[in-house]
Write a protein that holds these residues in place. Sequence first.
Motif, PDB file in Angstrom:
ATOM      1  N   ILE A 196      11.459  -5.778  -5.091  1.00 39.28           N
ATOM      2  CA  ILE A 196      10.930  -6.055  -3.369  1.00 39.28           C
ATOM      3  C   ILE A 196       9.281  -6.751  -3.749  1.00 39.28           C
ATOM      4  O   ILE A 196       8.856  -7.253  -3.298  1.00 39.28           O
ATOM      5  CB  ILE A 196       9.639  -4.047  -3.587  1.00 39.28           C
ATOM      6  N   LEU A 197       8.790  -7.093  -5.165  1.00 40.71           N
ATOM      7  CA  LEU A 197       7.496  -7.864  -5.163  1.00 40.71           C
ATOM      8  C   LEU A 197       7.942  -9.244  -5.304  1.00 40.71           C
ATOM      9  O   LEU A 197       7.198 -10.030  -5.079  1.00 40.71           O
ATOM     10  CB  LEU A 197       7.196  -7.295  -6.385  1.00 40.71           C
ATOM     11  N   GLU A 198       9.042  -9.167  -6.005  1.00 37.03           N
ATOM     12  CA  GLU A 198       9.697 -10.581  -5.576  1.00 37.03           C
ATOM     13  C   GLU A 198       9.703 -11.368  -4.990  1.00 37.03           C
ATOM     14  O   GLU A 198       9.798 -12.822  -4.153  1.00 37.03           O
ATOM     15  CB  GLU A 198      11.242 -10.714  -6.686  1.00 37.03           C
ATOM     16  N   MET A 199      10.192 -10.153  -3.763  1.00 34.72           N
ATOM     17  CA  MET A 199       9.974 -10.623  -2.164  1.00 34.72           C
ATOM     18  C   MET A 199       8.665 -11.367  -1.417  1.00 34.72           C
ATOM     19  O   MET A 199       8.794 -12.400  -0.644  1.00 34.72           O
ATOM     20  CB  MET A 199      10.692  -9.739  -1.157  1.00 34.72           C
ATOM     21  N   TYR A 200       7.994 -10.833  -2.248  1.00 36.31           N
ATOM     22  CA  TYR A 200       6.308 -11.024  -1.166  1.00 36.31           C
ATOM     23  C   TYR A 200       5.750 -12.217  -2.180  1.00 36.31           C
ATOM     24  O   TYR A 200       4.864 -12.856  -1.548  1.00 36.31           O
ATOM     25  CB  TYR A 200       5.453  -9.821  -1.979  1.00 36.31           C
ATOM     26  N   ARG A 201       6.537 -12.112  -3.451  1.00 37.11           N
ATOM     27  CA  ARG A 201       6.200 -13.882  -4.915  1.00 37.11           C
ATOM     28  C   ARG A 201       6.832 -15.077  -3.590  1.00 37.11           C
ATOM     29  O   ARG A 201       6.665 -16.674  -4.292  1.00 37.11           O
ATOM     30  CB  ARG A 201       6.691 -13.752  -5.840  1.00 37.11           C
ATOM     31  N   ALA A 202       8.273 -14.543  -3.090  1.00 42.48           N
ATOM     32  CA  ALA A 202       8.655 -15.842  -2.765  1.00 42.48           C
ATOM     33  C   ALA A 202       8.236 -16.655  -1.558  1.00 42.48           C
ATOM     34  O   ALA A 202       8.045 -18.007  -1.644  1.00 42.48           O
ATOM     35  CB  ALA A 202       9.857 -15.829  -2.061  1.00 42.48           C
ATOM     36  N   ILE A 203       6.937 -15.579  -0.854  1.00 40.66           N
ATOM     37  CA  ILE A 203       6.350 -16.463  -0.662  1.00 40.66           C
ATOM     38  C   ILE A 203       4.648 -16.729  -0.799  1.00 40.66           C
ATOM     39  O   ILE A 203       3.991 -17.949  -0.239  1.00 40.66           O
ATOM     40  CB  ILE A 203       5.620 -15.560   0.909  1.00 40.66           C
ATOM     41  N   ARG A 204       4.089 -15.963  -1.485  1.00 36.26           N
ATOM     42  CA  ARG A 204       2.649 -16.803  -2.205  1.00 36.26           C
ATOM     43  C   ARG A 204       3.270 -15.819  -3.571  1.00 36.26           C
ATOM     44  O   ARG A 204       2.667 -14.805  -4.368  1.00 36.26           O
ATOM     45  CB  ARG A 204       1.805 -15.756  -1.863  1.00 36.26           C
ATOM     46  N   PRO A 205       3.363 -17.068  -4.892  1.00 29.99           N
ATOM     47  CA  PRO A 205       3.758 -16.895  -5.841  1.00 29.99           C
ATOM     48  C   PRO A 205       2.739 -16.023  -6.483  1.00 29.99           C
ATOM     49  O   PRO A 205       3.108 -15.909  -7.841  1.00 29.99           O
ATOM     50  CB  PRO A 205       4.621 -18.497  -6.586  1.00 29.99           C
ATOM     51  N   THR A 206       1.831 -16.493  -6.348  1.00 32.89           N
ATOM     52  CA  THR A 206       0.480 -16.294  -7.357  1.00 32.89           C
ATOM     53  C   THR A 206       0.495 -14.864  -6.895  1.00 32.89           C
ATOM     54  O   THR A 206      -0.869 -13.736  -7.624  1.00 32.89           O
ATOM     55  CB  THR A 206      -1.010 -16.963  -7.033  1.00 32.89           C
ATOM     56  N   SER A 207       1.671 -13.427  -6.212  1.00 31.21           N
ATOM     57  CA  SER A 207       0.592 -12.264  -5.991  1.00 31.21           C
ATOM     58  C   SER A 207       1.300 -11.541  -7.183  1.00 31.21           C
ATOM     59  O   SER A 207       1.954 -11.570  -7.499  1.00 31.21           O
ATOM     60  CB  SER A 207       2.252 -12.028  -4.240  1.00 31.21           C
ATOM     61  N   GLY A 208       0.339 -10.030  -6.529  1.00 33.48           N
ATOM     62  CA  GLY A 208      -0.113  -9.235  -8.168  1.00 33.48           C
ATOM     63  C   GLY A 208       1.209  -8.507  -7.826  1.00 33.48           C
ATOM     64  O   GLY A 208       2.239  -8.516  -7.540  1.00 33.48           O
ATOM     65  N   GLY A 209       0.551  -7.270  -7.456  1.00 38.76           N
ATOM     66  CA  GLY A 209       1.023  -5.316  -7.726  1.00 38.76           C
ATOM     67  C   GLY A 209       1.505  -5.004  -6.839  1.00 38.76           C
ATOM     68  O   GLY A 209       1.107  -6.256  -5.941  1.00 38.76           O
ATOM     69  N   LEU A 210       2.142  -4.313  -6.900  1.00 39.63           N
ATOM     70  CA  LEU A 210       1.876  -3.500  -5.111  1.00 39.63           C
ATOM     71  C   LEU A 210       1.048  -3.436  -4.369  1.00 39.63           C
ATOM     72  O   LEU A 210       1.122  -3.910  -3.117  1.00 39.63           O
ATOM     73  CB  LEU A 210       2.874  -2.671  -4.884  1.00 39.63           C
ATOM     74  N   LEU A 211      -0.497  -2.492  -3.710  1.00 41.06           N
ATOM     75  CA  LEU A 211      -1.315  -3.013  -3.913  1.00 41.06           C
ATOM     76  C   LEU A 211      -1.888  -4.043  -3.372  1.00 41.06           C
ATOM     77  O   LEU A 211      -2.359  -3.970  -2.352  1.00 41.06           O
ATOM     78  CB  LEU A 211      -2.058  -1.972  -4.613  1.00 41.06           C
ATOM     79  N   GLU A 212      -1.972  -5.040  -4.229  1.00 43.21           N
ATOM     80  CA  GLU A 212      -2.549  -6.372  -3.618  1.00 43.21           C
ATOM     81  C   GLU A 212      -1.495  -6.111  -2.598  1.00 43.21           C
ATOM     82  O   GLU A 212      -1.470  -8.388  -1.798  1.00 43.21           O
ATOM     83  CB  GLU A 212      -2.561  -6.754  -5.398  1.00 43.21           C
TER      84      GLU A 212
END
Length: 209
Positions: free
Chosen positions: A157-173
């Motif tokens: 799930i987090l990788e799907m967020y990082r595909a949009i914003r590579p510097t994204s951290g954990g779930l809360l962020e």
Amino acid sequence: MSDLSVVKNQNRPTTVGRARAITLTAMLSAVAFVLMFLDFPIPFLIPNFVKMDVSELPALLASFALGPVYGVVVCLVKNLVHFITMTTTGGAGELCNFLLGACFVFPAGIIYQRQKSRKNALVGVLVGAVVMAFLSIPCNYFISYPVYSKFMPIDAILEMYRAIRPTSGGLLECLVMFNAPFTLLKGLLTSLLCFLIYKPLSPILHKGV
């Protein structure tokens, strides 16, 4: 006898108005349920499994036309029907949808009902949208995503967020950076549609209520 007749005549519109309000609430709930299926992704803003819809629009109409409690009822009924007929999250998705929808339409309706004006309606939807966006963070963190992680690893799930914003951290962020603005946009879009159609629909929404 004449006094009794007057009392009956005074009570009748109230009874008819309440019956019509209940009928209108049921109709708006049905429309809201249908609108849940007209969702669409916004890939550049949030992962595809989170989709945009305007199913709170009928609830917002009910909150303005009938009162905030009716708006919350529309949110409740549409999610109950969805839960009974086709839930895929064991009720977690419907619970979050109800809580966030209620947090949107209830404050909007409360503010508008204090003094029915276009300005108050605008203030109401802005407050409701901000409240909904803020509460989307704990709702998703504690209710939705623990369920989603049973079907998909949280790292995926987090990788799907990082595909949009590579510097994204954990779930809360991710929820703060992606889901909260997305939810705010959803509230603003719903509000815009409400402002566009409320006046043309006003004779229907208010007739006999």
